[in-house]
Write an enzyme that holds these catalytic residues in place. Structure first.
Site, PDB file in Angstrom:
ATOM      1  N   HIS A 203       3.309  -9.370  -4.051  1.00 45.28           N
ATOM      2  CA  HIS A 203       4.655  -8.911  -3.674  1.00 45.28           C
ATOM      3  C   HIS A 203       5.204  -9.742  -2.522  1.00 45.28           C
ATOM      4  O   HIS A 203       4.462 -10.299  -1.725  1.00 45.28           O
ATOM      5  CB  HIS A 203       4.660  -7.423  -3.279  1.00 45.28           C
TER       6      HIS A 203
ATOM      7  N   TYR B 281       6.691   0.054  -2.863  1.00 46.15           N
ATOM      8  CA  TYR B 281       6.521  -1.089  -3.760  1.00 46.15           C
ATOM      9  C   TYR B 281       7.355  -0.839  -5.007  1.00 46.15           C
ATOM     10  O   TYR B 281       7.302   0.256  -5.585  1.00 46.15           O
ATOM     11  CB  TYR B 281       5.069  -1.217  -4.227  1.00 46.15           C
TER      12      TYR B 281
ATOM     13  N   GLU C 276       8.606  -5.296  -1.762  1.00 42.55           N
ATOM     14  CA  GLU C 276       8.301  -4.160  -0.886  1.00 42.55           C
ATOM     15  C   GLU C 276       9.447  -3.976   0.103  1.00 42.55           C
ATOM     16  O   GLU C 276       9.981  -4.946   0.632  1.00 42.55           O
ATOM     17  CB  GLU C 276       7.005  -4.443  -0.112  1.00 42.55           C
TER      18      GLU C 276
END
Lengths: 311, 311, 311, 311
Positions: free
Chosen positions: C216, C257, C267
């Site tokens: 992420h 998330y 995120e």
């Protein structure tokens, strides 16, 4: 709502000295939605979480102040009953016809002993909060503009005879005394905070020689963060700020007081109390209004404007 | 409060399977104040901003669940009137003597069609919130312990016949239907949210075959920050968490669901709606309870425990 | 910034499978500002409190993922020195010419042992955060749109050889190991969190067989309230959410998330730690990543997607 | 940390006029933890998220003020190098032996041109923040007492020659000028804000005729909610408050200024900026310090105490 069927403060009509400046303030800076203008030139606005057509009406006039404040009641039967009760209490009442305010039913108007004009009404068109009635969203992004208050919360009014006002609101209209500030001598109430709900106040009055004066109209914010965000927006737009951000000791509310372009004070406010009618009222000594943090809990001082500046 | 004089959920009596563990949970971890124990061994607790003597009563038993939930009413006259109204509605009522619960007056008990035992009462000793009645502090540091909920807020109960329950609460007790979730067929309500105030709910019921079941008791938090802080404390103390932190789409509340040591679900909850009886109820389709975020607005999913795990 | 002169993660170039959908996501839903498009069709965006021209570059491609991540360094001399240090460490480096990314100077690109492409650069045009350099405002209302993250904060990358990666980042680039998760056997690090600042991490790596994977990219939010507000906006726009809102035990950050339309996880993140290089690193056992709340402190569970879903 | 290896403000030694009152203030009201007392009677305290043994040292004396402020550096080699650099810059330095402050290594002391005593040190015993190093908790409940600041954040010092001070801090110690307020004539800096990190400031200086004066020590709070909570606690304990809660325009920080029992000003502070050394410094005109909201962004006024009250 009170057990008499009085629900909440539903609208205020404010006198403003320049309509364009006022609209810029309430609509563009505060972020209320303009919902209409009438033949008299009055401008109607609502806060983002209100369902009814309007809560703030602006009328251009030579001096600032409050024309009247209206409380919504449950239904027409309640309106008739309360009208009769007001008359039985010795007040004169007048009926204003449906439509005199846009999208609003008949209103029962009366003057309270402090000189302020109140009205009760049972009908106003529901325009919704933009979230929908089926599978609603928690908030409507397009309505979250400016300071983005959720609702008109209450007003504080200055005028004479607040003992008689208290009697009227508690005995006839079913309000509860939630909190009070004593006068310097401790002999009578200087300020009374009354609710018809479980808010810390739906209306408040302060003893003052001149009748019919407005101290402030208050707007409910979602959080203490949003109170500061409102303060940032005030500053960015040069809105003159009176007090805050801080906590009121009285009501425990988190607050900023500021002035609209005509000098009408308004408040951005967040509170977390739930006072019920079985709770004993809270009492503040006059000294504690200042030094005890009643007005400004963090600063513990009596800002001089609080007792002197009204419209 | 409702116009009938029903004020609020004033107490729940919970069955817990180990009293010491339960006291540790509600008093030491959640931070309620223990205010008494009676001859039967029941433990009484209150939340930090409650005025009355207790809102949670713990009773050791073989199985978890809710013994009863009590609503405070305005006064004895209201109690008498509502008792008569309940009987007129066809319900059997019993009077429990004053003192059967510590510091509590007579209670009128009755079973609603979902199998749950409710009671109304008019008197409970005011012990205060520690802030004082004169020049009060906004909060009492010594009471801000653990998760530190402000108040018992509401309960969600599972059982049959919620159509009849709704009729009882709205027509006899004066509650308002604020929000509802339809069953999968859309033919009837699966869950109803009722208030006797301007909270999003004071009591809620879900249609469920087994009578008298508890889904959760909810405790009001001061802010979304405090909801997370409660979650941190749950984790530190290995309190099993069901859902959250998240926002409910239904009620817009910010929430964590978790379980006490006996498996009774509780909620730490913060909301910002003010639904009045003149507002149209909000409707959720069954599909939207899950996929539309009714239960978990951020995750948009129907956590399976929600419809199945009760005590 | 690290003592070597590495300042911060300055940009990521993401592969997206439909550029219009991606722009809608990052610009219209997240609220980043589009600052340019280049001849290759890449779209450049920045967060509202970033000064430099862009932090996110979107490139349409057949598969999602991260093309490269760039760290800004103090100046050209630092760039030259670090390039030499990287070569001395045995890495191959390439210079990309100024302008290959819009408004960006020369970049030194290299592949780290986990298969990810990194680059260092010293120059990018400062376009400002809209607040001005003289008598600035605290925030620019016109830039507070959508989720309104303040900055690109960090990225978590999955790939092999993170022991070698750690050595490279700490010994050559001057990063500090702030926190780490052990593998199930406790024999080596599974995830490492490295900073070149006093943030909890500027970059993180997890051991994973496939090289060059993106777990992420993280965006810094102003508060926990804004994390939930971002979650509301995700839900309103049907952005699929993976985990949260909750607190990570690791880093103590508050998080959601979710996935962009191509499946790249992002995120929304808020943290309050200030780890300095003289602080001992924190260690998480593998078991505690799940059951100890390392990933989800409130839920104490290992969401299965965490270790398996990457792009 | 700066690229020179200066990490952060690690301790302040404050002169207090009554030690018991001071301990009550810093330990019992603010909630710092007392970690030791030495043979001289000095009391050592630390904030809840600090790792090292102490950040505040209280010394009883006839007048209030700051004895010295110490910055931690990366290691002994850095200490030696910076000592040499300071001498090369023309400053006299003295070594204080390890142990002169409890649990603290050798300190290099020097006086800066504003008359303040600074020191650098490389070693202080790590006592931890109570969360543990393995599978840590996000916060330690037993340390969250009183106002519960996370860390000592910065200090603002008043004295002459701040031009020379700026030169010393930026050219020798590696600090960055982040923000500055011009004097009324616009001819020089009146206040300078310098960081050795990505905080808005680690140290600040205001031009003032009298040397060696303390304006305030600042303590980092977790959130704006915690700033108000600190304000509530100040009020409950009659801590005299100077300014706030409000937002500083300068630094964008959220703040309350108040005084300890000896008249040393302290700040509870929360900020969200991350200024890097490649960012241009922000400039405030003198007029904007007041009317532009530099000091008090919401009120837009220059509280007179700001420029006049120091210890």
């Amino acid at each position: 709502m009170a057990m008499t069927g009085v629900l909440r403060p539903g609208h205020v009509q404010l006198r403003v000295m320049n309509l364009d400046d006022a609209v810029r303030h309430y609509r563009d800076i505060m972020g209320l939605t303009e919902t209409g203008r009438d033949a008299e030139g009055r401008v109607y606005l609502k806060c983002r979480d209100e369902i009814d057509h309007h809560s703030v009406v602006l009328r251009e006039a030579d001096c600032a102040g409050l024309d009247f404040i209206g409380f919504k009641v449950l239904d027409e039967a309640t309106l008739d009953r309360l009208e009769a009760d007001l008359r039985a209490h010795g007040l004169e009442t007048t009926r204003l016809p449906a439509g005199e305010l846009l999208e609003t039913g008949e209103r029962v108007r009366f003057q309270v002993p402090s000189g302020h004009w109140f009205e009760l009404y049972a009908k106003k068109t529901a325009v919704g909060n933009g979230c929908g009635l089926v599978d609603p969203t928690p908030w409507a992004p397009e309505n979250k503009r400016g300071m983005a208050p959720l609702r008109l919360d209450h007003a504080l009014l200055y005028g004479p005879n607040i003992g008689a006002v208290q009697k009227l609101f508690t005995e006839v209209l079913g309000f509860t005394l939630v909190e009070r500030v004593l006068n310097p001598e401790g002999s009578a109430n200087l300020i009374i905070f009354l609710n018809c709900s479980i808010k810390s106040h739906d209306i408040a009055f302060a003893e003052y020689p001149e009748p019919g004066k407005l101290h402030h109209c208050s707007f409910l914010m979602e959080s203490w963060e949003d109170v500061l965000r409102a303060g940032d927006i005030m500053s960015m737009n040069k809105v003159p700020v009176d007090i805050g951000p801080t906590r009121h000791g009285v009501t425990r509310g988190r607050t900023i007081y500021a002035w609209d372009p005509s000098g009408n004070r308004f408040e951005t406010f967040k509170e977390d109390r739930q006072p019920y009618p079985d709770h004993a009222p809270l009492t503040w000594t006059f000294e504690a209004l200042g030094a005890g943090g009643g007005l400004d809990y963090v600063q513990r001082k009596l800002h001089e404007t609080f007792l002197t500046v009204v419209t």
